[in-house]
Design an enzyme around this catalytic site. Structure first.
Site, PDB file in Angstrom:
ATOM      1  N   SER A  98      19.615  75.942  69.002  1.00  0.00           N
ATOM      2  CA  SER A  98      20.397  75.097  69.875  1.00  0.00           C
ATOM      3  C   SER A  98      19.664  73.865  70.381  1.00  0.00           C
ATOM      4  CB  SER A  98      20.898  75.915  71.065  1.00  0.00           C
ATOM      5  OG  SER A  98      19.812  76.454  71.818  1.00  0.00           O
ATOM      6  N   LYS A 143      16.254  68.967  76.866  1.00  0.00           N
ATOM      7  CA  LYS A 143      17.475  69.597  76.382  1.00  0.00           C
ATOM      8  C   LYS A 143      18.495  69.663  77.515  1.00  0.00           C
ATOM      9  CE  LYS A 143      19.058  73.911  74.182  1.00  0.00           C
ATOM     10  NZ  LYS A 143      18.628  75.262  73.751  1.00  0.00           N
ATOM     11  N   SER A 184      15.982  78.956  68.779  1.00  0.00           N
ATOM     12  CA  SER A 184      16.446  77.645  69.216  1.00  0.00           C
ATOM     13  C   SER A 184      15.430  76.554  69.473  1.00  0.00           C
ATOM     14  CB  SER A 184      17.318  77.802  70.464  1.00  0.00           C
ATOM     15  OG  SER A 184      18.429  78.607  70.198  1.00  0.00           O
TER      16      SER A 184
END
Length: 471
Positions: free
Chosen positions: A160, A85, A184
């Site tokens: 996210s 990420k 997330s």
């Protein structure tokens, strides 16, 4: 190598790929190239990859191949690609954090989690997309654009860690590292049919993740297509690093297992009664998973969680109370470069001291209530998201006949960030629209072993099987 052979590689899980590399049935170069070909074929539609490290990965794969041929000691991820990420630092590789404010940001060092995957023999292949500052439930920003769900390009993969979940679900990566402040890793995993773990707060160091100001609530965690890969990732990532002051659990700390030898695992399950409204198909999946666990010998009972209160409101108060002043200072004079989520942050008023303190009080009360719950039960089974993957940009949703705001997607995940409890998103089935459905398993602090064991027993039991996104 034909398309079928490549698919056998890019849809193999990380554990299997590592075994094949170790046994010389596959070379790391073949593994990396198969994933690069998959990225080239699918990422233009999905837009999960924001920085591709293809050339570097092929070089690392050649080095890894020599190590295998030389009979060197091999790590548990030797020769296996992984994704990261883009909120996690990567040495010498752009880390844009979904914001124009960081479009040129190149860290000098790796986040602890990235360094640990590399030390285990993993080969970093890509950075993946996220919303600005990781602060939204949809993956979209002004630097790298919107990520689509590979099961249905008109739906979001969530946020996210939506870029991570989409890349893994589509076969672009077998395993990756995401992060979770309210939903997330678990929410995107459920939206895309993969697995993800938010371990006990502090089990995995947060070092090298942005933003640092909310580290009391954030969790870094592994994401993969199988629970066994998530367990493997967790075994590599956990343990203190001497930097993160919350990461105080020793690497080999034993789980807090109170069960008497031979005693069955006690599971409480709940859906609408605690997190409603919930889509009936998701409630049916939770009930089905509960029945499956009962068939396997667990003591299973439906529960209600009357002590739950409004954990999402409390979590949003403390998280935004910490991040709003920081982002206002960070973006001063550059507000025009912010995405709508960044604008929403800087335009938000700071909570009053009374509201902030009240939210912290709610957090402590909820911790105590769950401590009591886990005196009676070893695990909680519940939904991850109350609905399947939502249309892009949806601000209001209809769930089981009730209109709810977009924030309702976090109703069943946020309690476990507020309390720091470990929670696992398990891929379970498909809806009538052929969208993935996940179920969530929660255990007491430091007892990740229980939910990983249960998750491995029930994953893909509700019809998901070997079905994959049709890209």
């Amino acid at each position: 190598m034909n398309a079928t052979d490549k698919a056998a590689i890019y849809y193999a899980d990380a554990t299997e790929l590592a075994r094949l590399v170790r046994n010389r049935a596959l070379s790391p170069v073949e593994v990396i190239q198969a994933h690069l070909d998959r990225i080239e074929a699918t990422n233009p539609k999905v837009n999960a990859v924001v920085t591709l490290m293809g050339e570097e990965a092929l070089k690392a794969a050649k080095v890894a191949e020599k190590a295998v041929l030389n009979g060197d000691a091999l790590g548990p991820l030797h020769g296996v690609p992984f994704s990261i990420k883009d909120s996690l630092d990567t040495a010498g590789v752009r880390t844009q954090r979904g914001s124009k404010l960081f479009a040129a940001n190149v860290p000098e060092g790796d986040a602890t989690s990235v360094a640990r995957f590399k030390a285990a023999g993993g080969i970093p292949l890509m950075k993946t997309n996220l919303p600005e500052f990781s602060a939204w439930t949809e993956t979209d920003n002004l630097v790298t654009g919107r990520t689509n769900n590979p099961w249905n390009l008109e739906r979001t993969p969530g946020g996210s860690s939506g870029g991570e979940s989409a890349a893994i679900a589509a076969g672009m990566s077998p395993i990756g590292i995401g992060s979770d402040v309210a939903i997330s890793v678990r929410g995107p995993a459920a939206f895309t049919g993969i697995a993800a773990l938010k371990a006990t707060h502090g089990r995995i160091p947060y070092t090298g993740h942005f933003p640092t100001v909310t580290s009391r609530w954030w969790h870094v965690g592994p994401m993969a297509r199988t629970v066994r890969d998530v367990a493997l990732g967790y075994s590599i990532l956990r343990g203190t690093d001497g930097v993160d002051g919350y990461a105080v659990h020793a690497r080999n700390a034993a789980p807090d297992d109170r069960r008497i030898a031979g005693q069955s695992i006690r599971v409480g399950w709940v859906s609408d009664a605690a997190f409603g409204p919930v889509d009936p198909e998701i409630t049916a999946a939770v009930a089905s998973a509960a029945a499956r666990l009962a068939d396997l010998g667990c003591e299973v009972e439906e529960v209600s969680l009357p002590f739950l209160g409004d954990p999402l409101s409390a979590l949003m108060t403390v998280v935004f109370g910490e991040i709003v002043p920081y982002v206002k200072s960070l973006a001063a004079g550059r507000e025009s470069e912010l995405h709508a989520i960044g604008v929403g942050i800087v335009e938000r008023s700071n909570p009053s001291f009374t509201d902030f303190n009240s939210a912290l009080t709610q957090a402590e009360a909820l911790r105590s209530a769950f401590a009591g719950y886990f005196q009676k039960y070893d695990a909680l089974l519940c939904p991850v998201n109350p609905m399947t993957a939502t249309p892009h940009g949806a601000q209001e949703l209809i769930v089981n006949g009730t209109v709810v705001p977009w924030t309702h997607v976090m109703s069943a995940t946020s309690p476990f960030n507020l309390t720091g409890l470990p929670a696992l998103s398990v891929p379970y089935g498909l809806s009538s629209e052929s969208l993935p459905i996940g179920v969530q398993l929660v255990s007491s602090w430091t007892d990740e072993a229980t939910i990983l064991r249960l998750g491995a027993l029930i994953e893909r039991r509700g019809g998901l099987g070997n079905r994959r996104p049709m890209l």
